[in-house]
Design an enzyme around this catalytic site. Sequence first.
Site, PDB file in Angstrom:
ATOM      1  CB  THR B  67     -14.019 -60.784  92.030  1.00 54.87           C
ATOM      2  OG1 THR B  67     -14.973 -61.740  91.566  1.00 54.87           O
ATOM      3  CG2 THR B  67     -14.488 -60.170  93.329  1.00 54.87           C
ATOM      4  CE  LYS B  71     -13.664 -61.860  87.833  1.00 52.82           C
ATOM      5  NZ  LYS B  71     -13.792 -63.300  87.547  1.00 52.82           N
ATOM      6  CG  ASN B  92      -8.584 -62.625  87.356  1.00 52.29           C
ATOM      7  OD1 ASN B  92      -7.419 -62.454  87.002  1.00 52.29           O
ATOM      8  ND2 ASN B  92      -9.134 -63.814  87.489  1.00 52.29           N
ATOM      9  CB  ALA B 133     -18.996 -66.404  74.177  1.00 53.98           C
ATOM     10  N   GLY B 135     -18.313 -64.227  80.613  1.00 57.75           N
ATOM     11  CA  GLY B 135     -17.026 -63.884  81.208  1.00 57.75           C
ATOM     12  C   GLY B 135     -16.067 -65.056  81.295  1.00 57.75           C
TER      13      GLY B 135
END
Lengths: 277, 277
Positions: B67, B71, B92, B133, B135
């Site tokens: 996390t 990532k 992830n 747009a 993550g």
Amino acid sequence: MINGNTEIIAHIGYPTHSFKSPMIYNPYFEQAGINAVVVPMGCQAPEYPALLKAVFGLTNIRGALITMPHKVTTVGLLDEVTPTVRVAGACNAVKRTADGRLVGDMFDGEGFVRGVQRKGLNLKGKKVLVVGAGGVGCAISASLAAAGIASIRLFDVNSASADGLGQRLKQNYPQIEVQTGSNDPAGCDLVVNATPMGMNEGDPLPLDVSRLSASTFVGEVVMRTEMTAFLTAAKGRGCAVQVGSDMLFEQIPAYLEFFGFLTTTAENLRAVAQLGQ
Amino acid sequence: MINGNTEIIAHIGYPTHSFKSPMIYNPYFEQAGINAVVVPMGCQAPEYPALLKAVFGLTNIRGALITMPHKVTTVGLLDEVTPTVRVAGACNAVKRTADGRLVGDMFDGEGFVRGVQRKGLNLKGKKVLVVGAGGVGCAISASLAAAGIASIRLFDVNSASADGLGQRLKQNYPQIEVQTGSNDPAGCDLVVNATPMGMNEGDPLPLDVSRLSASTFVGEVVMRTEMTAFLTAAKGRGCAVQVGSDMLFEQIPAYLEFFGFLTTTAENLRAVAQLGQ
């Protein structure tokens, strides 16, 4: 209940299958409301130095319990170790100080020492015999030295092991009288079997029990059975005794204190442990 | 009950305080009789590459949940990644294959996709609009592409983000029609708010809801409240909707399958989770 505020105690060794610490510490943490968890981490020798460094880079690491095969290697990977580590030649507990240094201690022998002390034996000025100068014998000798004994007799079938331990004791505790080469318990206040003798049915006794006097306290490291043949013989001669598993449970309060947790008693740890059958 | 046979899933990120996965996975593992544990590992950026390598050197590592803030970095640290990772630009979930290679996937968007699919929306050939747009928007777009949509409209107040995502989509899915620069939902089968708008009282809506038709399915990523103002408006126009937290629970079966565990449903995960209040 593990959550985002849980602190980790890494239990590092290989293989992990026989690990007992998670089933002792974790139920205690739950009982005591401590948000920490002992996590078994299987790690082989080549990967160990990098793993130790990485886990102590975690923001929620509280400490590490080190076990086979890494106790000896660990000594060389830390910034600071106690005299107990130097005498034992091994380290089984690591923490990070506020300024980022890694410090190590060794509690295998401390469990033995706390056990006999809590049974009423004051070790200051005492004469002891430790039979077996392997890992556990070295650890117990180191903790006995730290507890203030006056003299120690060391015996191992591999005389070089006993001699090496004797030299480390003299270097760190010049005031303690060290003797090697005899397993005669006569005249000793405390006698310890730190050999594996007693793990298997029909093992010979580690020393001549007819030389034990009733005033000698006798301790054991073998855990497979509570009352080994050696302890039974010693008790038969009137000696006070300590069983092997006391060493395990008595060392945990020492670890808890080292890591800065609320401590507890060996009795409570035994009561809450979920070791299964 | 953690013991020496427990497998670890490292949950790596920083800070750890808001981690939810341990309270979702661990109660499920206990219910399902799976001897594994999700362990929160707080790790900052400089320490991350070495930590990832070290945890995958453990003999009892089953996988890692990655996390914030790692990532994106993770993509460059693995031996193999899926198209979903390449489009999302983030990873992830990591596991080690039998031959020792580290492979990664990305399930943030998969949770959204599984949720709408289970609500009856067949994504094959569909037209979608993703607003945001960042993550999560990139992750949802990547998973929608993998699920077989025909066209995607991308919008972000930072047009470069939408353009970059559009380019990655075209590279990996040349058959999908990509349009950027408009957040008009007209004509779309599915519309997603992947912006933080709705987290705070009084936030503007992410798009002009008067342009939504009743046949459009509307999804949300904001979890702070179940029915955000946007979802409420969409529902008022007759749209089917998906709340933000469905994304969280729907992605976990995907993770479980990736790690090779017995899987379960989002409903069961919700029922056993102990997220507290």
